[in-house]
Design a protein around this motif. Structure first.
Motif, PDB file in Angstrom:
ATOM      1  N   THR A  80     -19.187  17.160  20.945  1.00 16.02           N
ATOM      2  CA  THR A  80     -17.729  16.686  20.787  1.00 16.02           C
ATOM      3  C   THR A  80     -17.255  17.916  21.198  1.00 16.02           C
ATOM      4  O   THR A  80     -15.668  18.252  21.396  1.00 16.02           O
TER       5      THR A  80
ATOM      6  N   THR B 228     -23.259   5.260  34.252  1.00 18.41           N
ATOM      7  CA  THR B 228     -23.625   4.265  32.863  1.00 18.41           C
ATOM      8  C   THR B 228     -25.005   2.863  32.942  1.00 18.41           C
ATOM      9  O   THR B 228     -25.410   2.973  34.165  1.00 18.41           O
TER      10      THR B 228
ATOM     11  N   VAL C 172     -25.775   8.670  24.366  1.00 19.41           N
ATOM     12  CA  VAL C 172     -25.145   7.702  23.591  1.00 19.41           C
ATOM     13  C   VAL C 172     -24.659   6.489  24.046  1.00 19.41           C
ATOM     14  O   VAL C 172     -23.766   5.802  25.743  1.00 19.41           O
ATOM     15  N   ASP C 173     -23.684   5.140  23.228  1.00 16.88           N
ATOM     16  CA  ASP C 173     -24.125   4.556  23.423  1.00 16.88           C
ATOM     17  C   ASP C 173     -23.349   3.679  22.469  1.00 16.88           C
ATOM     18  O   ASP C 173     -22.481   3.334  21.853  1.00 16.88           O
ATOM     19  N   ASP C 174     -22.000   3.055  23.463  1.00 14.26           N
ATOM     20  CA  ASP C 174     -20.573   2.088  22.879  1.00 14.26           C
ATOM     21  C   ASP C 174     -20.790   1.110  22.985  1.00 14.26           C
ATOM     22  O   ASP C 174     -19.550  -0.012  22.529  1.00 14.26           O
ATOM     23  N   GLY C 175     -21.619   0.148  23.510  1.00 10.51           N
ATOM     24  CA  GLY C 175     -21.784  -1.130  23.534  1.00 10.51           C
ATOM     25  C   GLY C 175     -21.161  -1.812  24.630  1.00 10.51           C
ATOM     26  O   GLY C 175     -21.967  -2.317  24.735  1.00 10.51           O
ATOM     27  N   HIS C 176     -21.373  -0.672  25.425  1.00 13.31           N
ATOM     28  CA  HIS C 176     -20.393  -1.034  27.158  1.00 13.31           C
ATOM     29  C   HIS C 176     -21.246  -0.473  28.044  1.00 13.31           C
ATOM     30  O   HIS C 176     -21.542  -0.661  28.801  1.00 13.31           O
TER      31      HIS C 176
ATOM     32  N   ALA D 291     -25.178   2.559  28.169  1.00 11.60           N
ATOM     33  CA  ALA D 291     -25.846   4.022  27.740  1.00 11.60           C
ATOM     34  C   ALA D 291     -25.478   4.570  28.655  1.00 11.60           C
ATOM     35  O   ALA D 291     -25.261   5.055  30.028  1.00 11.60           O
TER      36      ALA D 291
ATOM     37  N   ALA E   1     -24.481  12.306  26.844  1.00 14.20           N
ATOM     38  CA  ALA E   1     -23.572  12.719  25.762  1.00 14.20           C
ATOM     39  C   ALA E   1     -23.063  13.896  26.185  1.00 14.20           C
ATOM     40  O   ALA E   1     -22.098  14.585  25.728  1.00 14.20           O
TER      41      ALA E   1
END
Length: 310
Positions: free
Chosen positions: A78, A163, A197-201, A203, A206
């Motif tokens: 980030t 994704t 990075v797994d945002d719930g929608h 993976a 990153a």
């Protein structure tokens, strides 16, 4: 001391203040001020500090290995731009200053080799030596730089944009990679899972696509970066993998390697058999032990006083 072959060799993690935020760094071995030898290690263009985990486990107990997630990758993903080689060098100098390490061995794999060659060229007082892993050779400016750049980044950027439905599916994608067919182990599994990075929608990796593009552009188009190794005064060793990114032809062609060795006789060049670009440093292969041995040899050379019998 015989190193442990299991578990996480990174016994400490910390944040280093840099432009725009903080750089995440892992440490294996003793703190720099208690170590016999300190190594600062840089990973590849879409990789992370976990690349260095297998090597860190192989090192003897007197070596301190500092492995940062470079800007735009891993736990440093980030961090904002600007990206490119100059900011990597500034970030790594900040790491050395933060831990109070005046001069260290600089080790770089893939893109990291170009980062470390540039650091050694621009800050010779910080480089006790330079270890290049399957990259870092100077090369001529391409006739069609735009085409070469697009070719270099297209697959990487495409992969970063994919994704996956789950973390396990992301890991299975790596497991199917030809480089790891015969070398998959817990370290590669941990490397793949760390990158996610797994945002719930879904993976995804990153790593920042903008960082990958900027760094690749510098490696191809920036003259100081492309030719940095020609200006390095510290001792240099290059380990070249027998096979390439997909367990295919080597990333460094034989004719380029031999021409470089002939023109740079002070550079120690070694071809490592039985490994590819990835397994030179990762996985169930002879690569990590060979890289660790090169680091330890550099360490032993430094510990012997000048003029002493070897």
């Amino acid at each position: 001391m015989e190193p442990s072959r299991t578990g996480d060799p990174f016994t400490a993690r910390f944040e280093v203040p840099v432009a725009g935020g903080s750089l995440h760094v892992a440490r294996a071995g003793p703190p720099p001020d208690a170590a016999e030898y300190v190594v600062l290690a840089a990973h590849g263009v879409t990789a992370s500090l976990m690349t260095w985990r297998p090597v860190a486990r192989e090192l003897d107990g007197g070596v301190c290995l500092l492995a940062p997630d470079l800007r735009g990758r891993g736990r440093s993903a980030t961090l904002p731009g600007p990206y490119g080689m100059a900011i990597h060098v500034a970030d790594l100098i900040a790491v050395l200053d933060h831990v109070g390490a005046a001069s260290v061995l600089l080790a770089g794999h893939s893109m990291g080799a170009y980062v470390m060659a540039l650091l050694a060229a621009q800050h010779p007082e910080r480089a006790e030596g330079l270890l290049l892993l399957d990259a870092g050779l100077p090369f001529a400016r391409p006739e069609d730089p735009a085409q070469m750049l697009e070719s270099a980044v297209a697959n990487a950027v495409m992969r970063l944009g994919i994704t996956f439905a789950s973390v396990d599916q992301y890991v299975e994608g790596w497991r199917a990679h030809p480089a790891f067919t015969h070398a998959w182990d817990d370290d590669i599994d941990a490397y793949a899972r760390y990158d996610i990075v797994d945002d719930g929608h879904g993976a995804r990796c990153a790593a920042s696509a903008a960082a990958v593009r900027a760094d690749s552009s510098d490696m191809i188009l920036d003259d100081p970066t492309r030719t940095a190794l020609d200006r390095v005064r510290a001792p240099v060793q290059l380990l070249r993998a027998e096979h390439g990114l997909f367990d295919d032809d080597p990333l460094i062609p034989a004719d380029a390697l031999h021409a470089f060795a002939a023109a740079h006789r002070s550079v120690r060049v070694e071809e490592v058999a039985g490994v590819n670009h990835y397994t030179l440093i990762m996985g169930d292969s002879p690569g990590p032990r060979r890289v660790a041995a090169a680091i330890e040899a550099s360490s032993r050379a430094r510990r012997v006083p000048a003029g002493s019998a070897r």
